[in-house]
Design a protein around this motif. Structure first.
Motif, PDB file in Angstrom:
ATOM      1  N   VAL A 186      14.934   5.325   4.042  1.00 30.32           N
ATOM      2  CA  VAL A 186      13.776   4.493   3.717  1.00 30.32           C
ATOM      3  C   VAL A 186      12.605   5.362   3.261  1.00 30.32           C
ATOM      4  CG1 VAL A 186      12.095   2.853   4.638  1.00 30.32           C
ATOM      5  CG2 VAL A 186      14.513   2.604   5.219  1.00 30.32           C
ATOM      6  N   CYS A 187      12.379   6.473   3.935  1.00 26.16           N
ATOM      7  CA  CYS A 187      11.283   7.371   3.533  1.00 26.16           C
ATOM      8  C   CYS A 187      11.483   7.882   2.110  1.00 26.16           C
ATOM      9  CB  CYS A 187      11.178   8.544   4.507  1.00 26.16           C
ATOM     10  SG  CYS A 187      10.511   8.092   6.121  1.00 26.16           S
ATOM     11  N   ARG A 188      12.682   8.267   1.777  1.00 27.37           N
ATOM     12  CA  ARG A 188      12.945   8.750   0.409  1.00 27.37           C
ATOM     13  C   ARG A 188      12.726   7.644  -0.612  1.00 27.37           C
ATOM     14  NH1 ARG A 188      17.718  11.816   2.837  1.00 27.37           N
ATOM     15  NH2 ARG A 188      16.847  13.879   3.164  1.00 27.37           N
ATOM     16  N   LYS A 189      13.135   6.418  -0.285  1.00 30.08           N
ATOM     17  CA  LYS A 189      12.919   5.292  -1.198  1.00 30.08           C
ATOM     18  C   LYS A 189      11.421   5.034  -1.402  1.00 30.08           C
ATOM     19  CE  LYS A 189      16.982   4.071  -2.449  1.00 30.08           C
ATOM     20  NZ  LYS A 189      17.391   4.120  -3.855  1.00 30.08           N
ATOM     21  N   ASP A 236       0.866  -1.177   0.000  1.00 32.27           N
ATOM     22  CA  ASP A 236       0.000   0.000   0.000  1.00 32.27           C
ATOM     23  C   ASP A 236       0.908   1.234   0.000  1.00 32.27           C
ATOM     24  OD1 ASP A 236      -1.828   2.035   0.359  1.00 32.27           O
ATOM     25  OD2 ASP A 236      -2.849   1.078   2.055  1.00 32.27           O
ATOM     26  N   LEU A 237       1.432   1.558  -1.171  1.00 35.29           N
ATOM     27  CA  LEU A 237       2.405   2.641  -1.266  1.00 35.29           C
ATOM     28  C   LEU A 237       1.795   4.004  -0.989  1.00 35.29           C
ATOM     29  CD1 LEU A 237       4.650   1.466  -4.227  1.00 35.29           C
ATOM     30  CD2 LEU A 237       5.048   1.255  -1.770  1.00 35.29           C
ATOM     31  N   PHE A 238       0.501   4.166  -1.203  1.00 36.15           N
ATOM     32  CA  PHE A 238      -0.142   5.435  -0.875  1.00 36.15           C
ATOM     33  C   PHE A 238      -0.033   5.705   0.628  1.00 36.15           C
ATOM     34  CE2 PHE A 238      -3.870   7.850   0.542  1.00 36.15           C
ATOM     35  CZ  PHE A 238      -3.668   9.023  -0.163  1.00 36.15           C
ATOM     36  N   GLU A 239      -0.407   4.728   1.443  1.00 31.33           N
ATOM     37  CA  GLU A 239      -0.314   4.892   2.900  1.00 31.33           C
ATOM     38  C   GLU A 239       1.136   5.001   3.340  1.00 31.33           C
ATOM     39  OE1 GLU A 239      -2.546   5.498   5.304  1.00 31.33           O
ATOM     40  OE2 GLU A 239      -4.027   5.632   3.710  1.00 31.33           O
ATOM     41  N   ALA A 240       2.009   4.216   2.739  1.00 34.46           N
ATOM     42  CA  ALA A 240       3.432   4.281   3.084  1.00 34.46           C
ATOM     43  C   ALA A 240       3.990   5.669   2.799  1.00 34.46           C
ATOM     44  CB  ALA A 240       4.212   3.223   2.313  1.00 34.46           C
ATOM     45  N   GLU A 241       3.585   6.244   1.668  1.00 36.89           N
ATOM     46  CA  GLU A 241       4.074   7.579   1.322  1.00 36.89           C
ATOM     47  C   GLU A 241       3.571   8.631   2.313  1.00 36.89           C
ATOM     48  OE1 GLU A 241       4.491  10.489  -2.527  1.00 36.89           O
ATOM     49  OE2 GLU A 241       2.579   9.460  -2.256  1.00 36.89           O
ATOM     50  N   LEU A 242       2.333   8.521   2.754  1.00 31.90           N
ATOM     51  CA  LEU A 242       1.806   9.474   3.733  1.00 31.90           C
ATOM     52  C   LEU A 242       2.648   9.446   5.004  1.00 31.90           C
ATOM     53  CD1 LEU A 242      -2.064   8.960   3.452  1.00 31.90           C
ATOM     54  CD2 LEU A 242      -0.709  10.902   2.626  1.00 31.90           C
ATOM     55  N   ARG A 243       2.981   8.251   5.478  1.00 34.75           N
ATOM     56  CA  ARG A 243       3.799   8.123   6.692  1.00 34.75           C
ATOM     57  C   ARG A 243       5.212   8.636   6.429  1.00 34.75           C
ATOM     58  NH1 ARG A 243      -0.792   7.021   7.149  1.00 34.75           N
ATOM     59  NH2 ARG A 243      -1.751   5.681   8.699  1.00 34.75           N
ATOM     60  N   ALA A 244       5.758   8.350   5.247  1.00 35.36           N
ATOM     61  CA  ALA A 244       7.107   8.809   4.911  1.00 35.36           C
ATOM     62  C   ALA A 244       7.173  10.334   4.900  1.00 35.36           C
ATOM     63  CB  ALA A 244       7.532   8.248   3.552  1.00 35.36           C
ATOM     64  N   GLU A 245       6.173  10.965   4.307  1.00 30.98           N
ATOM     65  CA  GLU A 245       6.146  12.434   4.272  1.00 30.98           C
ATOM     66  C   GLU A 245       6.061  13.004   5.688  1.00 30.98           C
ATOM     67  OE1 GLU A 245       2.854  13.212   1.691  1.00 30.98           O
ATOM     68  OE2 GLU A 245       4.069  12.978  -0.118  1.00 30.98           O
ATOM     69  N   TYR A 246       5.236  12.390   6.516  1.00 30.00           N
ATOM     70  CA  TYR A 246       5.124  12.837   7.907  1.00 30.00           C
ATOM     71  C   TYR A 246       6.474  12.716   8.618  1.00 30.00           C
ATOM     72  CZ  TYR A 246       4.493  12.579  12.898  1.00 30.00           C
ATOM     73  OH  TYR A 246       4.653  12.768  14.244  1.00 30.00           O
ATOM     74  N   THR A 289       7.684   6.279  -9.321  1.00 33.18           N
ATOM     75  CA  THR A 289       8.184   5.445 -10.405  1.00 33.18           C
ATOM     76  C   THR A 289       7.037   4.602 -10.972  1.00 33.18           C
ATOM     77  OG1 THR A 289      10.315   5.288  -9.294  1.00 33.18           O
ATOM     78  CG2 THR A 289       9.865   3.646 -10.989  1.00 33.18           C
ATOM     79  N   PRO A 290       6.847   4.627 -12.298  1.00 29.81           N
ATOM     80  CA  PRO A 290       5.791   3.807 -12.894  1.00 29.81           C
ATOM     81  C   PRO A 290       5.985   2.343 -12.506  1.00 29.81           C
ATOM     82  CG  PRO A 290       6.715   5.307 -14.535  1.00 29.81           C
ATOM     83  CD  PRO A 290       7.577   5.405 -13.295  1.00 29.81           C
ATOM     84  N   GLY A 291       4.902   1.721 -12.055  1.00 31.10           N
ATOM     85  CA  GLY A 291       4.962   0.330 -11.638  1.00 31.10           C
ATOM     86  C   GLY A 291       5.520   0.176 -10.236  1.00 31.10           C
ATOM     87  N   GLY A 292       5.883   1.336  -9.532  1.00 31.38           N
ATOM     88  CA  GLY A 292       6.498   1.266  -8.215  1.00 31.38           C
ATOM     89  C   GLY A 292       5.525   1.265  -7.185  1.00 31.38           C
ATOM     90  N   MET A 315       9.018   7.282  -1.191  1.00 31.93           N
ATOM     91  CA  MET A 315       8.486   8.363  -2.023  1.00 31.93           C
ATOM     92  C   MET A 315       8.925   8.196  -3.473  1.00 31.93           C
ATOM     93  SD  MET A 315       8.388  11.632   0.582  1.00 31.93           S
ATOM     94  CE  MET A 315      10.085  11.605   1.053  1.00 31.93           C
ATOM     95  N   MET A 316      10.130   7.708  -3.698  1.00 32.16           N
ATOM     96  CA  MET A 316      10.587   7.455  -5.071  1.00 32.16           C
ATOM     97  C   MET A 316       9.804   6.318  -5.708  1.00 32.16           C
ATOM     98  SD  MET A 316      14.734   7.962  -4.633  1.00 32.16           S
ATOM     99  CE  MET A 316      15.076   6.895  -6.005  1.00 32.16           C
ATOM    100  N   ALA A 317       9.491   5.292  -4.941  1.00 29.69           N
ATOM    101  CA  ALA A 317       8.744   4.138  -5.473  1.00 29.69           C
ATOM    102  C   ALA A 317       7.363   4.563  -5.938  1.00 29.69           C
ATOM    103  CB  ALA A 317       8.640   3.051  -4.412  1.00 29.69           C
TER     104      ALA A 317
END
Length: 72
Positions: A59-62, A18-28, A69-72, A64-66
């Protein structure tokens, strides 16, 4: 939100792909660290604060990069 809780939720979201939720936590977490907040404990061993901060930022930057990235 507690940074330790955010870290654990981000890792759980990664496991669930669930990269959407992961990204929210990473941004926080990045925002929290940028405001001189203490880092979460990133591994089971207790590390110096500077190492936990480096691991967390990496890890947070990775995450957000994923998301960008298309297919990430």
């Amino acid at each position: 939100m507690d940074p330790q809780v955010a870290w654990e939720e981000m890792l759980a979201a990664i496991v669930e792909n669930d990269l959407f939720e992961a990204e929210l936590r990473a941004e926080y977490l990045i925002d929290w660290l940028d405001k001189n907040g203490f880092p979460p404990q990133t591994v089971s061993r207790v590390l110096p604060k500077e190492w936990d901060q480096m691991i967390c930022r990496y890890v947070c930057r990775k995450v957000m990069m994923a998301v960008q990235t298309p297919g990430g």
